[in-house]
Design a protein around this motif. Structure first.
Motif, short mmCIF file in Angstrom:
data_model
loop_
_atom_site.label_atom_id
_atom_site.label_comp_id
_atom_site.label_asym_id
_atom_site.label_seq_id
_atom_site.Cartn_x
_atom_site.Cartn_y
_atom_site.Cartn_z
N LYS A 40 38.68 47.14 93.72
CA LYS A 40 39.97 47.63 92.88
C LYS A 40 39.97 47.09 91.49
CE LYS A 40 43.77 47.22 94.99
NZ LYS A 40 45.20 46.98 95.94
N PRO A 41 40.47 47.86 90.69
CA PRO A 41 40.38 47.12 89.18
C PRO A 41 41.35 46.08 88.93
CG PRO A 41 40.50 49.68 89.04
CD PRO A 41 40.58 49.19 90.76
N SER A 42 42.34 46.17 89.93
CA SER A 42 43.19 44.84 89.60
C SER A 42 42.59 43.55 90.22
CB SER A 42 44.51 45.25 90.55
OG SER A 42 44.32 45.55 92.00
N VAL A 43 42.01 43.76 91.25
CA VAL A 43 41.14 42.54 91.76
C VAL A 43 40.20 42.06 90.94
CG1 VAL A 43 39.74 41.77 93.61
CG2 VAL A 43 41.48 43.25 94.16
N LYS A 44 39.45 43.13 90.16
CA LYS A 44 38.44 42.70 89.38
C LYS A 44 38.98 41.94 88.12
CE LYS A 44 34.84 46.36 89.67
NZ LYS A 44 34.43 47.43 88.99
N ARG A 45 40.08 42.36 87.61
CA ARG A 45 40.74 42.03 86.31
C ARG A 45 41.37 40.51 87.05
NH1 ARG A 45 41.08 41.06 81.48
NH2 ARG A 45 43.28 40.95 80.49
N ARG A 46 41.89 40.28 88.13
CA ARG A 46 42.27 39.00 88.57
C ARG A 46 41.14 38.12 88.47
NH1 ARG A 46 44.05 39.41 93.98
NH2 ARG A 46 45.16 41.34 93.20
N ALA A 47 40.03 38.58 88.88
CA ALA A 47 38.70 37.68 89.06
C ALA A 47 38.48 37.25 87.74
CB ALA A 47 37.83 38.34 89.95
N GLN A 48 38.38 38.12 86.64
CA GLN A 48 38.10 37.97 85.34
C GLN A 48 39.09 36.78 84.81
OE1 GLN A 48 38.27 41.34 82.89
NE2 GLN A 48 36.72 40.64 81.40
N ILE A 49 40.34 36.92 85.10
CA ILE A 49 41.14 36.12 84.53
C ILE A 49 41.22 34.83 85.22
CG2 ILE A 49 43.91 35.51 84.51
CD1 ILE A 49 44.38 38.65 84.10
N GLN A 50 40.74 34.69 86.43
CA GLN A 50 40.58 33.35 87.01
C GLN A 50 39.37 32.72 86.33
OE1 GLN A 50 40.54 34.28 91.09
NE2 GLN A 50 42.74 34.06 91.31
N LYS A 51 38.37 33.36 86.16
CA LYS A 51 37.16 32.87 85.64
C LYS A 51 37.39 32.03 84.15
CE LYS A 51 32.32 33.93 84.68
NZ LYS A 51 31.21 35.19 84.71
N ALA A 52 38.18 32.99 83.56
CA ALA A 52 38.30 32.75 82.16
C ALA A 52 39.08 31.29 82.23
CB ALA A 52 39.20 33.50 81.29
N GLN A 53 40.30 31.14 83.06
CA GLN A 53 40.91 30.05 83.17
C GLN A 53 40.31 28.83 83.64
OE1 GLN A 53 43.84 31.21 86.26
NE2 GLN A 53 45.13 31.76 84.47
N TYR A 54 39.32 29.14 84.50
CA TYR A 54 38.11 28.03 84.87
C TYR A 54 37.47 27.56 83.74
CZ TYR A 54 34.55 25.93 87.47
OH TYR A 54 33.34 24.74 87.81
N ILE A 55 36.72 28.36 83.16
CA ILE A 55 36.00 27.97 81.83
C ILE A 55 36.87 27.12 80.86
CG2 ILE A 55 34.90 28.95 79.82
CD1 ILE A 55 33.64 31.15 81.93
N GLN A 56 37.97 27.77 80.60
CA GLN A 56 38.98 27.12 79.44
C GLN A 56 39.33 25.80 80.03
OE1 GLN A 56 39.74 28.61 76.65
NE2 GLN A 56 40.22 26.37 76.28
N HIS A 57 39.51 25.42 81.31
CA HIS A 57 39.87 24.23 81.84
C HIS A 57 38.52 23.27 81.50
CE1 HIS A 57 41.37 21.05 84.42
NE2 HIS A 57 40.29 21.20 85.23
N LEU A 58 37.42 23.78 81.79
CA LEU A 58 36.19 23.03 81.64
C LEU A 58 36.28 22.58 80.09
CD1 LEU A 58 33.49 24.71 83.84
CD2 LEU A 58 34.85 22.60 84.54
#
Length: 64
Positions: A40-58
């Protein structure tokens, strides 16, 4: 279709390595795997946001 010209006297392992590299760059396998199941598009978006948060944390950890 990928075409890899093999030069005279070229090692087959080297030609195979070139083929694999070219195949990876096309992204064919990633595309096939993503098409195997619908997300679902909402799941894709959530995964994209989590990935961005992880990269920002690094990046934040790297600055400290």
């Amino acid at each position: 279709m990928l075409i890899i010209p093999v030069k005279d006297g070229e090692n087959i392992d080297r030609a195979l390595k070139r083929f694999k590299r070219k195949f990876d760059r096309t992204g064919t396998m990633r595309q096939l795997r993503s098409r195997q199941q619908f997300t679902k598009p909402s799941v894709k978006r959530r995964a994209q946001i989590q990935k961005a948060q992880y990269i920002q944390h690094l990046r934040d950890q790297e600055e400290i």
